[in-house]
Scaffold this motif. Sequence first.
Motif, mmCIF file in Angstrom:
data_model
loop_
_atom_site.group_PDB
_atom_site.id
_atom_site.type_symbol
_atom_site.label_atom_id
_atom_site.label_comp_id
_atom_site.label_asym_id
_atom_site.label_seq_id
_atom_site.Cartn_x
_atom_site.Cartn_y
_atom_site.Cartn_z
ATOM 1 N N VAL A 1 -7.935 33.781 -22.598
ATOM 2 C CA VAL A 1 -8.057 32.730 -21.590
ATOM 3 C C VAL A 1 -7.939 31.381 -22.289
ATOM 4 C CG1 VAL A 1 -9.509 31.681 -19.832
ATOM 5 C CG2 VAL A 1 -9.502 34.177 -20.121
ATOM 6 N N HIS A 2 -6.869 30.645 -21.941
ATOM 7 C CA HIS A 2 -6.618 29.344 -22.562
ATOM 8 C C HIS A 2 -6.325 28.329 -21.464
ATOM 9 C CE1 HIS A 2 -5.286 26.359 -25.437
ATOM 10 N NE2 HIS A 2 -4.119 26.242 -24.804
ATOM 11 N N LYS A 3 -7.178 27.302 -21.359
ATOM 12 C CA LYS A 3 -7.060 26.273 -20.329
ATOM 13 C C LYS A 3 -7.022 26.885 -18.931
ATOM 14 C CE LYS A 3 -4.702 22.952 -23.333
ATOM 15 N NZ LYS A 3 -3.489 22.104 -23.535
ATOM 16 N N GLY A 4 -7.890 27.863 -18.717
ATOM 17 C CA GLY A 4 -8.039 28.476 -17.403
ATOM 18 C C GLY A 4 -7.001 29.513 -17.056
ATOM 19 N N LYS A 5 -6.088 29.804 -17.995
ATOM 20 C CA LYS A 5 -5.056 30.795 -17.715
ATOM 21 C C LYS A 5 -5.040 31.850 -18.821
ATOM 22 C CE LYS A 5 -2.025 27.541 -15.274
ATOM 23 N NZ LYS A 5 -0.660 26.934 -15.225
ATOM 24 N N ILE A 6 -4.627 33.042 -18.438
ATOM 25 C CA ILE A 6 -4.509 34.126 -19.415
ATOM 26 C C ILE A 6 -3.144 34.013 -20.095
ATOM 27 C CG2 ILE A 6 -4.425 36.616 -19.775
ATOM 28 C CD1 ILE A 6 -6.278 36.955 -17.409
ATOM 29 N N LYS A 7 -3.186 33.809 -21.387
ATOM 30 C CA LYS A 7 -1.952 33.645 -22.154
ATOM 31 C C LYS A 7 -2.030 34.482 -23.433
ATOM 32 C CE LYS A 7 -1.049 28.870 -20.679
ATOM 33 N NZ LYS A 7 -0.791 27.482 -21.163
ATOM 34 N N PRO A 8 -0.869 34.833 -23.995
ATOM 35 C CA PRO A 8 -0.891 35.507 -25.299
ATOM 36 C C PRO A 8 -1.247 34.495 -26.393
ATOM 37 C CG PRO A 8 1.371 35.165 -24.580
ATOM 38 C CD PRO A 8 0.505 34.743 -23.436
ATOM 39 N N ARG A 9 -2.265 34.801 -27.149
ATOM 40 C CA ARG A 9 -2.709 33.899 -28.211
ATOM 41 C C ARG A 9 -2.947 34.708 -29.501
ATOM 42 N NH1 ARG A 9 -2.133 28.615 -27.130
ATOM 43 N NH2 ARG A 9 -4.050 28.018 -28.257
ATOM 44 N N HIS A 10 -2.911 34.011 -30.629
ATOM 45 C CA HIS A 10 -3.239 34.650 -31.902
ATOM 46 C C HIS A 10 -4.752 34.615 -32.093
ATOM 47 C CE1 HIS A 10 1.077 33.800 -32.667
ATOM 48 N NE2 HIS A 10 0.981 34.914 -33.381
ATOM 49 N N VAL A 11 -5.332 35.791 -32.257
ATOM 50 C CA VAL A 11 -6.789 35.930 -32.288
ATOM 51 C C VAL A 11 -7.199 36.726 -33.534
ATOM 52 C CG1 VAL A 11 -8.809 36.849 -31.077
ATOM 53 C CG2 VAL A 11 -6.911 35.828 -29.784
ATOM 54 N N THR A 12 -8.335 36.358 -34.097
ATOM 55 C CA THR A 12 -8.902 37.117 -35.217
ATOM 56 C C THR A 12 -10.412 37.202 -35.069
ATOM 57 O OG1 THR A 12 -8.927 37.347 -37.616
ATOM 58 C CG2 THR A 12 -9.300 35.146 -36.759
ATOM 59 N N THR A 13 -11.012 38.134 -35.792
ATOM 60 C CA THR A 13 -12.470 38.298 -35.787
ATOM 61 C C THR A 13 -12.993 38.055 -37.192
ATOM 62 O OG1 THR A 13 -12.381 39.918 -33.987
ATOM 63 C CG2 THR A 13 -14.384 39.868 -35.326
ATOM 64 N N LEU A 14 -14.023 37.230 -37.287
ATOM 65 C CA LEU A 14 -14.679 36.922 -38.551
ATOM 66 C C LEU A 14 -16.055 37.569 -38.581
ATOM 67 C CD1 LEU A 14 -13.946 33.077 -38.651
ATOM 68 C CD2 LEU A 14 -12.608 34.887 -39.753
ATOM 69 N N ALA A 15 -16.473 38.028 -39.749
ATOM 70 C CA ALA A 15 -17.815 38.604 -39.931
ATOM 71 C C ALA A 15 -18.446 37.959 -41.156
ATOM 72 C CB ALA A 15 -17.737 40.115 -40.106
ATOM 73 N N LEU A 16 -19.646 37.457 -41.019
ATOM 74 C CA LEU A 16 -20.355 36.828 -42.123
ATOM 75 C C LEU A 16 -21.629 37.613 -42.429
ATOM 76 C CD1 LEU A 16 -20.435 34.310 -44.042
ATOM 77 C CD2 LEU A 16 -22.017 33.295 -42.365
#
Length: 503
Positions: free
Chosen positions: A455-470
Amino acid sequence: MTDSAISATRIREFKMPDVGEGLTEAEILKWYVQPGDTVTDGQVVCEVETAKAAVELPIPFDGAVHELRFEEGTTVDVGTPIITVDTDPSAGPVGPAGPAGPAEAAAPAERPAAAALAPAPAPEAEAEPESAPEAEPEGRQPVLVGYGVSTSSTKRRPRKQSAAQGPPPEAVQAIAAEVNGHGPASGAATLGAPAPEARPLAKPPVRKLAKDLGVDLATVTPTGPDGVVTREDVHAAAAPAAPAAAPTAAPAAAEPQAPSVATEAEPSAYARETRVPVKGVRKATAQAMVNSAFTAPHVTEFVTVDVTRTMKLVRELKQDPDMEGVRINPLLLVAKAFLLAIRRNPEVNAAWDEENQEIVRKHYVNLGIAAATPRGLIVPNIKDAQDKTLSELASALGELVSTARDGKTSPAAMSGGTVTITNVGVFGIDTGTPILNPGESAILAFGQIREQPWVHKGKIKPRHVTTLALSFDHRLVDGELGSKVLADIAAVLEKPKRLMTWG
């Protein structure tokens, strides 16, 4: 000074040094020289692997290689001689190797051995006076080195020789001559006893190889100079035996058999298991992880973040002329974001001093990067990473990774780390729960970057996403501090312009 003493002074021993911080042993990975090769002061002669890294060892003197004491793959204790060098090869051949002193000093040690072979006098043996000394037989040789032929005017009364009284004098003379290194006496051939079987000539590493392969050196045909058995001779002798050892048919009797087991060095097509020795880097890593897991109370927190803008910045930096020649990738910006988060939350960069019951806060960041190598996981670190520009940090990261892949990371490069990044994303992994390196306060796991609906600016778009763990040490980093650090890293990666506004 005798020849043997001169030879002893020519031979210099090079001992396995402690190339790390109190390490006790190292494995010889590869020899770069062989006996007879000329070496100079500072020349690298071998590569060894310690519990921390692979290190090349230079020789500290000039000369010609006299002997390699251990073969490749052998683990040697620190302080043990591993190679000897003849420092004056132009003076001619070196005498027998060994720590023996002058030849004269060796004579007393030899006397008991020869004396023990002499037959004890019978109780009834008595000396009888003679009117004149008996002439010594021509050509008679003294039994012991340094002893002349007796000129006594007495002689023993003849007596019968019995088996209990030991061998005849000729046998004593022959055996004593053997003990003193003069070879068999002329009368030895008439003893009628079989000569002792000669021991095959081979260097210690070759003997160990033969033992490991189950080869009897007495059955090997030597091809080396002066009849010395070489490594190639042992391998050649072992090769024909390999097919014969393979099973050709099922056993006739239905007896339970143990599963076949192979080693990492000698895999077998028939083995059901492979045994891999735990040593070197793998052994040290295993022990360190056990100590860390059961010493420091770990807490791990996770966050998933949109890094689309970071990926765009990576592409732009690759086209920047000022960044030409350095490797630009997402890990570089993750490292920079981590350093910025530590600057904003300096309490996280600390260590727990168990002995003094103190928290040691550090005003420098030695940023560790976990690197997977064929010898195991190592964590070299970038010294004083907090002071480096983006270009300097990129250069340091590139050099660190290439050195680790080549197996040339020094022990000094892996000591003194404060925090670490482990990039599990290169293996297609989203995230994990990393274990702290001993003595460090935090470790960041960087997962793979994938394109997915967001969800980007109220719309569902393909985005590059990652998960961080500390993961952090809960003795000195509480939940609030750990959360702030992780949130700051995520915020910078979501909007990388914060590198400038926060920096």
